[in-house]
Scaffold this motif. Structure first.
Motif, PDB file in Angstrom:
ATOM      1  N   SER A 156      33.822 -11.231 -18.665  1.00 46.68           N
ATOM      2  CA  SER A 156      33.640 -12.452 -18.971  1.00 46.68           C
ATOM      3  C   SER A 156      32.451 -12.937 -17.727  1.00 46.68           C
ATOM      4  N   SER A 157      31.493 -13.723 -18.246  1.00 42.79           N
ATOM      5  CA  SER A 157      30.833 -14.185 -16.823  1.00 42.79           C
ATOM      6  C   SER A 157      31.286 -15.341 -16.519  1.00 42.79           C
ATOM      7  N   MET A 158      30.951 -15.622 -15.098  1.00 47.23           N
ATOM      8  CA  MET A 158      31.574 -16.680 -14.331  1.00 47.23           C
ATOM      9  C   MET A 158      30.932 -18.051 -14.862  1.00 47.23           C
ATOM     10  N   PRO A 159      31.773 -18.999 -14.938  1.00 42.76           N
ATOM     11  CA  PRO A 159      31.410 -20.334 -15.578  1.00 42.76           C
ATOM     12  C   PRO A 159      30.573 -20.874 -14.607  1.00 42.76           C
ATOM     13  N   ASP A 160      29.648 -21.912 -15.183  1.00 45.06           N
ATOM     14  CA  ASP A 160      28.733 -22.625 -14.346  1.00 45.06           C
ATOM     15  C   ASP A 160      29.468 -23.769 -13.514  1.00 45.06           C
ATOM     16  N   PRO A 161      29.304 -23.590 -12.214  1.00 50.50           N
ATOM     17  CA  PRO A 161      30.246 -24.720 -11.297  1.00 50.50           C
ATOM     18  C   PRO A 161      29.866 -25.946 -11.527  1.00 50.50           C
ATOM     19  N   PHE A 162      28.470 -26.186 -12.167  1.00 53.94           N
ATOM     20  CA  PHE A 162      27.840 -27.552 -12.239  1.00 53.94           C
ATOM     21  C   PHE A 162      27.598 -27.715 -13.661  1.00 53.94           C
ATOM     22  N   PRO A 163      28.563 -27.815 -14.397  1.00 51.88           N
ATOM     23  CA  PRO A 163      28.438 -27.752 -16.099  1.00 51.88           C
ATOM     24  C   PRO A 163      27.881 -29.244 -16.511  1.00 51.88           C
ATOM     25  N   ALA A 164      26.825 -29.699 -16.130  1.00 52.37           N
ATOM     26  CA  ALA A 164      26.214 -31.033 -16.444  1.00 52.37           C
ATOM     27  C   ALA A 164      25.003 -30.616 -17.288  1.00 52.37           C
ATOM     28  N   PRO A 165      24.741 -31.572 -18.413  1.00 52.69           N
ATOM     29  CA  PRO A 165      23.398 -31.432 -19.185  1.00 52.69           C
ATOM     30  C   PRO A 165      22.331 -31.821 -18.492  1.00 52.69           C
ATOM     31  N   ARG A 166      21.099 -30.801 -18.532  1.00 50.15           N
ATOM     32  CA  ARG A 166      20.080 -30.857 -17.684  1.00 50.15           C
ATOM     33  C   ARG A 166      19.034 -31.591 -18.526  1.00 50.15           C
ATOM     34  N   PRO A 167      18.542 -32.797 -18.108  1.00 47.45           N
ATOM     35  CA  PRO A 167      17.652 -33.492 -18.777  1.00 47.45           C
ATOM     36  C   PRO A 167      16.153 -32.617 -19.102  1.00 47.45           C
ATOM     37  N   THR A 168      15.478 -33.075 -20.153  1.00 51.37           N
ATOM     38  CA  THR A 168      14.107 -32.395 -19.996  1.00 51.37           C
ATOM     39  C   THR A 168      12.967 -33.503 -19.682  1.00 51.37           C
ATOM     40  N   LEU A 169      11.877 -33.161 -19.454  1.00 49.96           N
ATOM     41  CA  LEU A 169      10.790 -34.445 -19.112  1.00 49.96           C
ATOM     42  C   LEU A 169       9.709 -34.463 -19.835  1.00 49.96           C
ATOM     43  N   PRO A 170       9.517 -35.657 -20.127  1.00 50.94           N
ATOM     44  CA  PRO A 170       8.076 -35.922 -20.906  1.00 50.94           C
ATOM     45  C   PRO A 170       6.883 -35.459 -20.195  1.00 50.94           C
ATOM     46  N   THR A 171       5.814 -35.246 -20.801  1.00 51.26           N
ATOM     47  CA  THR A 171       4.427 -34.695 -20.173  1.00 51.26           C
ATOM     48  C   THR A 171       3.934 -35.406 -19.115  1.00 51.26           C
ATOM     49  N   CYS A 172       4.236 -36.910 -19.246  1.00 55.11           N
ATOM     50  CA  CYS A 172       3.598 -37.868 -18.270  1.00 55.11           C
ATOM     51  C   CYS A 172       4.322 -38.115 -17.264  1.00 55.11           C
ATOM     52  N   PHE A 173       5.805 -37.311 -17.111  1.00 48.58           N
ATOM     53  CA  PHE A 173       6.641 -37.519 -15.830  1.00 48.58           C
ATOM     54  C   PHE A 173       5.978 -37.238 -14.521  1.00 48.58           C
ATOM     55  N   LEU A 174       5.367 -36.188 -14.512  1.00 49.84           N
ATOM     56  CA  LEU A 174       4.541 -35.985 -13.148  1.00 49.84           C
ATOM     57  C   LEU A 174       3.443 -37.132 -12.835  1.00 49.84           C
ATOM     58  N   ALA A 175       2.854 -37.380 -13.770  1.00 48.16           N
ATOM     59  CA  ALA A 175       1.892 -38.398 -13.481  1.00 48.16           C
ATOM     60  C   ALA A 175       2.308 -39.493 -13.106  1.00 48.16           C
ATOM     61  N   ARG A 176       3.314 -40.064 -13.616  1.00 40.00           N
ATOM     62  CA  ARG A 176       3.962 -41.286 -13.396  1.00 40.00           C
ATOM     63  C   ARG A 176       4.849 -41.333 -11.989  1.00 40.00           C
ATOM     64  N   HIS A 177       5.350 -40.378 -11.531  1.00 37.53           N
ATOM     65  CA  HIS A 177       6.305 -39.921 -10.601  1.00 37.53           C
ATOM     66  C   HIS A 177       5.698 -39.206  -9.396  1.00 37.53           C
ATOM     67  N   LEU A 178       4.427 -38.821  -9.616  1.00 36.19           N
ATOM     68  CA  LEU A 178       3.782 -37.908  -8.528  1.00 36.19           C
ATOM     69  C   LEU A 178       2.354 -38.512  -8.269  1.00 36.19           C
ATOM     70  N   ALA A 179       1.536 -38.405  -9.324  1.00 30.59           N
ATOM     71  CA  ALA A 179       0.126 -38.984  -9.128  1.00 30.59           C
ATOM     72  C   ALA A 179      -0.004 -40.253  -8.717  1.00 30.59           C
ATOM     73  N   TRP A 180       0.540 -41.085  -9.481  1.00 33.55           N
ATOM     74  CA  TRP A 180       0.200 -42.533  -9.404  1.00 33.55           C
ATOM     75  C   TRP A 180       0.991 -42.954  -8.053  1.00 33.55           C
TER      76      TRP A 180
END
Length: 248
Positions: A2-26
């Motif tokens: 059996s494979s080793m379990p993920d030690p950080f089993p939290a759901p990973r959010p996904t990002l909208p296409t405008c995320f980097l514009a809002r959080h980096l460019a602006w």
């Protein structure tokens, strides 16, 4: 096997296409505009002149108990204590299965807060920019050109840009992204904590003559970019493969 379990089993959010514009460019655009106004258009000098004048033509608050002992030295210890608390929470989360959803956000927060301050420290070591109290305009011994340009090699190097102490507060803008990894609705509270801490630490240093406002703007920009970059690594963002699920 059996494979080793993920030690950080939290759901990973996904990002909208405008995320980097809002959080980096602006934010970067805002930082560039603010820096130009402060460093090139005279904003730094105007504010420093006003503070210097209010203090009677000398930095009387340089060694004042509130700005020096409480905000400066106390702020350093407070930020260090916060980092130790986050480290302790990381260790506790690894040992408690019920805390599994917190493991990824806590690890992110520990790394981002430390890397933000460390990045500012590295930049400080690479620059040669004067503090207000170093300049002849404010009672120092260095030519005023040292505020925004590299000085001649014969002059001892200075390290006032970006603002190191302010970064001890601004590094906690990483709380914004840590909240996105766990409780997105708390992100603005996290951002407010980081901005308030950095602004308080920065204001204390400006009252002491230790920094211009542009130094704080640069520290905030560095901490924000580091926090954003690490967040993108944590959610494994790939340009062109973002999905619009997290509205941030």
């Amino acid at each position: 096997m059996s494979s080793m379990p993920d030690p950080f089993p939290a759901p990973r959010p996904t990002l909208p296409t405008c995320f980097l514009a809002r959080h980096l460019a602006w934010p970067l655009a805002a930082a560039v505009v603010a820096s130009v106004l402060l460093m090139r258009a005279g904003g730094d000098r105007w504010l420093a002149d006003a503070l210097f004048g209010l203090e009677g033509g000398q930095w009387v608050l340089r060694e004042h108990w509130l700005t020096s002992a409480v905000i400066h030295r106390g702020g350093k210890w407070l930020s260090l204590l916060a980092g130790l608390v986050v480290l302790a929470l990381n260790l506790a989360a690894l040992r408690r299965p019920r805390w599994a959803p917190l493991r990824r956000p806590l690890l992110y927060l520990l790394l981002a807060s430390a890397l933000g301050s460390a990045s500012v420290s590295l930049l400080k070591a690479a620059t040669d920019v004067a503090c207000p109290w170093d300049l002849a305009r404010y009672g120092g011994a260095r030519d005023d050109a040292g505020a925004s340009a590299l000085a001649a090699a014969r002059v001892p190097r200075l390290a006032c840009y970006p603002a190191g102490h302010a970064s001890a507060g601004y590094a906690w803008v990483s709380l914004y992204f840590a909240a996105l990894l766990w409780r997105p609705r708390w992100r603005w509270r996290g951002l407010a904590i980081g901005l308030a801490a950095g602004a308080l630490f920065g204001a204390g240093q400006q009252l002491r003559g230790a920094h211009f406002l542009s130094h704080d703007v640069a520290a905030l920009a560095v901490c924000w970019v580091v926090s954003l970059g690490l967040y993108c690594l944590f959610v494994r963002v790939r340009p062109g493969r973002l999905t619009p699920q997290v509205q941030a």
